[in-house]
Scaffold this motif. Structure first.
Motif, PDB file in Angstrom:
ATOM      1  N   ASN A   1     -13.989 -72.013 -44.571  1.00 22.80           N
ATOM      2  CA  ASN A   1     -14.547 -72.972 -45.523  1.00 22.80           C
ATOM      3  C   ASN A   1     -13.823 -72.945 -46.863  1.00 22.80           C
ATOM      4  N   SER A   2     -12.506 -72.737 -46.832  1.00 23.86           N
ATOM      5  CA  SER A   2     -11.773 -72.697 -48.096  1.00 23.86           C
ATOM      6  C   SER A   2     -11.160 -74.055 -48.430  1.00 23.86           C
ATOM      7  N   ASN A   3     -11.624 -75.087 -47.759  1.00 28.16           N
ATOM      8  CA  ASN A   3     -11.266 -76.442 -48.180  1.00 28.16           C
ATOM      9  C   ASN A   3     -12.256 -76.858 -49.262  1.00 28.16           C
ATOM     10  N   PRO A   4     -11.763 -77.222 -50.469  1.00 27.08           N
ATOM     11  CA  PRO A   4     -12.704 -77.634 -51.512  1.00 27.08           C
ATOM     12  C   PRO A   4     -13.430 -78.904 -51.056  1.00 27.08           C
ATOM     13  N   ASP A   5     -14.749 -78.871 -51.058  1.00 28.15           N
ATOM     14  CA  ASP A   5     -15.535 -79.999 -50.532  1.00 28.15           C
ATOM     15  C   ASP A   5     -16.875 -80.035 -51.274  1.00 28.15           C
ATOM     16  N   GLY A   6     -17.000 -81.025 -52.136  1.00 27.22           N
ATOM     17  CA  GLY A   6     -18.191 -81.135 -52.975  1.00 27.22           C
ATOM     18  C   GLY A   6     -19.461 -81.499 -52.236  1.00 27.22           C
ATOM     19  N   LEU A   7     -19.362 -81.808 -50.964  1.00 25.32           N
ATOM     20  CA  LEU A   7     -20.576 -82.046 -50.180  1.00 25.32           C
ATOM     21  C   LEU A   7     -21.094 -80.750 -49.564  1.00 25.32           C
ATOM     22  N   PHE A   8     -20.311 -79.674 -49.711  1.00 28.42           N
ATOM     23  CA  PHE A   8     -20.650 -78.378 -49.095  1.00 28.42           C
ATOM     24  C   PHE A   8     -21.027 -78.589 -47.628  1.00 28.42           C
ATOM     25  N   THR A   9     -20.149 -79.292 -46.906  1.00 28.11           N
ATOM     26  CA  THR A   9     -20.473 -79.619 -45.512  1.00 28.11           C
ATOM     27  C   THR A   9     -20.463 -78.386 -44.614  1.00 28.11           C
ATOM     28  N   SER A  10     -19.715 -77.335 -45.015  1.00 28.63           N
ATOM     29  CA  SER A  10     -19.597 -76.176 -44.128  1.00 28.63           C
ATOM     30  C   SER A  10     -20.830 -75.296 -44.148  1.00 28.63           C
ATOM     31  N   ARG A  11     -21.341 -75.061 -45.351  1.00 28.14           N
ATOM     32  CA  ARG A  11     -22.552 -74.247 -45.439  1.00 28.14           C
ATOM     33  C   ARG A  11     -23.207 -74.472 -46.795  1.00 28.14           C
ATOM     34  N   ASN A  12     -24.491 -74.058 -46.906  1.00 24.36           N
ATOM     35  CA  ASN A  12     -25.220 -74.073 -48.164  1.00 24.36           C
ATOM     36  C   ASN A  12     -24.488 -73.169 -49.172  1.00 24.36           C
TER      37      ASN A  12
ATOM     38  N   GLU B   1     -29.015 -66.323 -44.127  1.00 33.13           N
ATOM     39  CA  GLU B   1     -29.302 -67.486 -43.293  1.00 33.13           C
ATOM     40  C   GLU B   1     -28.219 -68.562 -43.411  1.00 33.13           C
ATOM     41  N   ASN B   2     -27.397 -68.493 -44.472  1.00 30.15           N
ATOM     42  CA  ASN B   2     -26.322 -69.483 -44.650  1.00 30.15           C
ATOM     43  C   ASN B   2     -24.948 -68.949 -44.224  1.00 30.15           C
ATOM     44  N   LEU B   3     -24.908 -67.701 -43.774  1.00 29.26           N
ATOM     45  CA  LEU B   3     -23.610 -67.073 -43.494  1.00 29.26           C
ATOM     46  C   LEU B   3     -23.450 -66.700 -42.025  1.00 29.26           C
ATOM     47  N   SER B   4     -24.093 -67.478 -41.149  1.00 31.48           N
ATOM     48  CA  SER B   4     -24.055 -67.107 -39.733  1.00 31.48           C
ATOM     49  C   SER B   4     -22.629 -67.146 -39.166  1.00 31.48           C
ATOM     50  N   GLU B   5     -21.823 -68.120 -39.610  1.00 33.17           N
ATOM     51  CA  GLU B   5     -20.430 -68.197 -39.116  1.00 33.17           C
ATOM     52  C   GLU B   5     -19.646 -66.949 -39.500  1.00 33.17           C
TER      53      GLU B   5
END
Ligand code: MG
Length: 453
Positions: free
Chosen positions: A209-220, A226-230
């Motif tokens: 998830n090191s692609n900058p993405d302002g929608l936070f599509t990868s995780r909370n 609970e947000n770090l299952s991957e």
């Protein structure tokens, strides 16, 4: 979730972590530019540094605030998308005032405006009130057309930030260990800095998830288990020494051990205190911190100072007391030798430094700490005032020892509970700490029962 109870035209705008709101709702163009003008009027440095996290509205909010600053005749240096602690380092080193456009771990629709003093620390609440006052009175400096401010850009701060971190750890020793590290920047502001830092520390790096993405599509953006299952799943593969995740603006770092187990933030802080503090040092934590910190401090003859909850208060107290280490239970660690603010990249490097120094895996280092359970729960207040809730608690536990540094902390035979009203939502937060899990659960239900209408 956050409520937008701060209204334009009256009262308080700054909460515990700057101004937060939704763009084009609270954070309108007019509001942001006027806040920028108030900050430009207030700030004592001629140049103000502006940085942002990866949120979609960063350009909009940042530009509006910048326009306001320029109207007062102050200049802006735009540092781009960088972690909050990288901006804070810039402010400390250049003695310039700073503004960061971030809502930290809040959902993607939010953004925020947070001020950094020219010593790199978060602004005092009295200074925030002074800015609010200028805002409400529309008392802004208005520069002559010929002397309005100018913008310059500086893309070098990530490099300087990484160099500063490397100068504070045993880089050669870490490099010699060839650690295998998984970094989850959660689409946030550390997308460049933390993978680069790890590479320079000789680690074999896998980025999630090191692609900058302002929608936070990868995780909370909040780095809770609970947000770090991957990340935990990758760590469970057994091929790595350390997993690390940041919040949206990367002032915090949380860790996953080599077996895939989440390390609670209070244990990261306890570990850093255990190996990095020297006898007689002062340590600062809020009253909500687990007793694991207290036990480590007692064992090493350190002086522990407890404050109200909130990283800015912890940082200010550390500065005043010349404390070496401090922080909160949510992965926010403050290292006095570095700077008086939470710094996710620095925390990451320190954990690697301790692993390299002790030649122990993280699970063993955490396993050697005293074991405490810290439970946290929020309870809806349904409009009932804090004074009423406090009265109920006092009548339920009349003879217990208590502490009123922040909210109400009640001590029991096998632990304590801290109950405090939230600054931003209509809830009370109930913390329970005990050495024993069963006792912690019993304490929690006793306190929740006492709070019932
Ligand atoms: Mg943050």
């Amino acid at each position: 979730m956050m409520t937008e109870r701060r209204e334009e035209g009256s009262g308080k705008l700054f909460g515990t972590n700057g101004i937060r709101g939704i763009p084009n709702e609270l954070l309108t163009f007019g509001f942001c530019s006027r806040i920028g003008a108030a900050i430009g009027t207030f700030a004592r440095s001629q140049t103000i540094a502006v940085a942002r996290d990866t949120r979609l509205s960063g350009d909009f909010i940042g530009s509006a605030v910048t326009a306001g600053v320029l109207s007062t005749g102050k200049d802006v240096v735009d540092l781009g998308t960088i972690p909050t602690p990288a901006l804070q380092l810039y402010c400390r080193n250049t003695h310039r005032f700073g503004i960061v456009i971030t809502a930290s771990h809040n959902p993607p629709q939010f953004n925020g405006i947070k001020c950094i003093d020219s010593d790199g620390t978060e602004l005092r609440s009295t200074d925030e009130s002074a800015i609010e006052d200028l805002y409400h009175r529309s008392d802004f400096l208005k520069s002559h057309w010929s002397s309005v401010g100018k913008i310059t850009r500086d893309d070098g701060q990530v490099g300087r930030y990484i160099e500063n971190i490397k100068s504070l750890v045993d880089t050669e020793r870490i490099r010699s260990r060839h650690y295998r590290v998984v970094i989850d920047t959660g689409n946030g502001a550390a997308f460049r800095s933390s993978p680069e830092l790890l590479t320079e520390l000789g680690c074999r790096v896998v980025s999630l998830n090191s692609n900058p993405d302002g929608l936070f599509t990868s995780r909370n953006a909040e780095p809770r288990p609970e947000n770090l299952s991957e990340l935990m799943l990758v760590m469970k593969s057994g091929g790595f020494d350390l997993g690390v995740a940041h919040d949206g603006d990367a002032d915090r770092a949380v860790f996953i051990d080599e077996s895939g187990k989440f390390v609670e933030g209070e244990n990261t802080l306890a570990l850093i205190i255990k190996y990095m503090a020297s006898e007689g040092d002062r340590i600062v934590t809020p009253v909500s911190s687990s007793d694991v910190i207290e036990e480590i401090c007692r064992g090493k003859s350190l002086r522990l100072i407890k404050t109200k909850v909130g990283a800015p208060i912890v940082a200010r107290t550390m500065m005043e007391e010349k404390a070496s280490l401090g922080g909160e239970e949510n992965g926010g660690v403050i290292i006095g030798d570095n700077q008086y603010c939470r710094d996710g990249g620095m925390t990451l490097a320190k954990v690697l430094d301790i692993m390299a120094m002790t030649e122990k895996p993280l699970s063993a280092l955490i396993g050697e700490l005293p074991r405490y359970i810290l439970l946290k729960k929020s309870m809806e207040t349904e409009g009932r005032p804090w004074s009423e809730l406090k009265k109920k608690l006092l009548s339920a536990f009349p003879d217990n020892r208590r502490d009123e540094t922040d909210g109400l902390k009640i001590f029991f035979e096998d632990g304590w509970s801290l109950i405090r009203p939230s600054g931003t939502e209509s809830v009370v937060r109930v913390y329970v700490n005990s050495k024993n899990e069963k006792a912690a659960l019993i304490l929690q239900s006793m306190v929740l029962n006492a709070l019932k209408p």
